[in-house]
Design a protein around this motif. Structure first.
Motif, short mmCIF file in Angstrom:
data_model
loop_
_atom_site.label_atom_id
_atom_site.label_comp_id
_atom_site.label_asym_id
_atom_site.label_seq_id
_atom_site.Cartn_x
_atom_site.Cartn_y
_atom_site.Cartn_z
N GLY A 45 15.50 -19.29 104.71
CA GLY A 45 14.62 -19.20 103.55
C GLY A 45 13.22 -19.64 103.94
N ASP A 46 12.71 -20.67 103.26
CA ASP A 46 11.37 -21.19 103.57
C ASP A 46 11.40 -22.37 104.54
N PHE A 63 9.60 -27.73 109.11
CA PHE A 63 8.70 -27.63 107.97
C PHE A 63 9.26 -26.67 106.93
N VAL A 64 8.71 -26.79 105.74
CA VAL A 64 9.02 -25.88 104.63
C VAL A 64 7.71 -25.20 104.26
N ILE A 65 7.75 -23.89 104.16
CA ILE A 65 6.56 -23.11 103.82
C ILE A 65 5.92 -23.66 102.54
N GLY A 66 4.60 -23.88 102.60
CA GLY A 66 3.85 -24.30 101.42
C GLY A 66 3.89 -25.79 101.13
N GLN A 67 4.65 -26.57 101.91
CA GLN A 67 4.72 -28.01 101.69
C GLN A 67 4.04 -28.75 102.84
N LYS A 80 -0.90 -33.74 110.04
CA LYS A 80 -0.43 -33.20 108.77
C LYS A 80 -1.07 -31.84 108.53
N THR A 81 -0.26 -30.91 108.03
CA THR A 81 -0.74 -29.57 107.73
C THR A 81 0.18 -28.93 106.71
N ILE A 82 -0.25 -27.79 106.20
CA ILE A 82 0.58 -26.94 105.34
C ILE A 82 0.64 -25.58 106.01
N ILE A 83 1.84 -25.09 106.20
CA ILE A 83 2.04 -23.78 106.83
C ILE A 83 2.37 -22.78 105.74
N GLU A 84 1.63 -21.68 105.75
CA GLU A 84 1.80 -20.63 104.74
C GLU A 84 2.38 -19.38 105.38
N ARG A 85 3.08 -18.60 104.58
CA ARG A 85 3.64 -17.33 105.04
C ARG A 85 2.77 -16.21 104.50
N VAL A 92 0.76 -18.95 109.01
CA VAL A 92 -0.61 -19.39 109.26
C VAL A 92 -0.73 -20.88 108.92
N ALA A 93 -1.39 -21.62 109.82
CA ALA A 93 -1.64 -23.04 109.58
C ALA A 93 -3.06 -23.38 110.01
N LYS A 94 -3.68 -24.27 109.26
CA LYS A 94 -4.96 -24.86 109.63
C LYS A 94 -4.62 -26.29 110.05
N ILE A 95 -4.86 -26.59 111.31
CA ILE A 95 -4.52 -27.90 111.85
C ILE A 95 -5.81 -28.52 112.36
#
Length: 128
Positions: A45-46, A63-67, A80-85, A92-95
């Motif tokens: 899943g995510d 990680f969990v997408i969006g968290q 710390k980052t948030i990874i998006e699908r 995609v992540a901004k680190i």
């Protein structure tokens, strides 16, 4: 489920300039350049678990997408980052000042990281 599998590094571009830009010493860059690398990705899943093995070094990130999550960076820092699908085949992540895009194209896993004007790309081939 597009990411599930094991991948072996086939090629990389701009390894040394990128690693210098994130603060690694020339000694560490020399030790890491040219090492065989495998990536194992479990996608449920995510939820993702990514295990990257380079020689004796193993980096595991979950990680969990969006968290918000804390990941181990190539320099050894926890960030710390948030990874998006984006769609089914792109993460995609901004680190800090790095943009990281991981995508599956056919049997290839392509990781592109950008810091300033340096573009570092890793291309791995699915082996299972």
């Amino acid at each position: 489920m597009a990411f599930n599998g094991s991948y072996e590094l086939q090629s990389q571009q701009n390894f040394a300039p990128f690693m210098r830009a994130i603060g690694l010493s020339d000694d560490l860059i020399e030790k890491g350049n040219g090492k065989e690398s495998t990536s194992e990705i479990v996608e449920i899943g995510d939820y993702f678990k990514v295990t990257v093995t380079m020689g004796s070094q193993v980096i595991v990130n979950e990680f969990v997408i969006g968290q918000e999550t804390e990941i181990d960076s190539p320099s050894g820092e926890k960030i710390k980052t948030i990874i998006e699908r984006e769609g089914n085949y792109r993460l995609v992540a901004k680190i800090q000042n790095i943009t990281s895009v991981v995508e599956v194209t056919g049997d290839q896993l392509i990781n592109t990281m950008v810091i300033g004007n340096i573009v570092y790309q890793r291309i791995s081939k699915r082996v299972s």
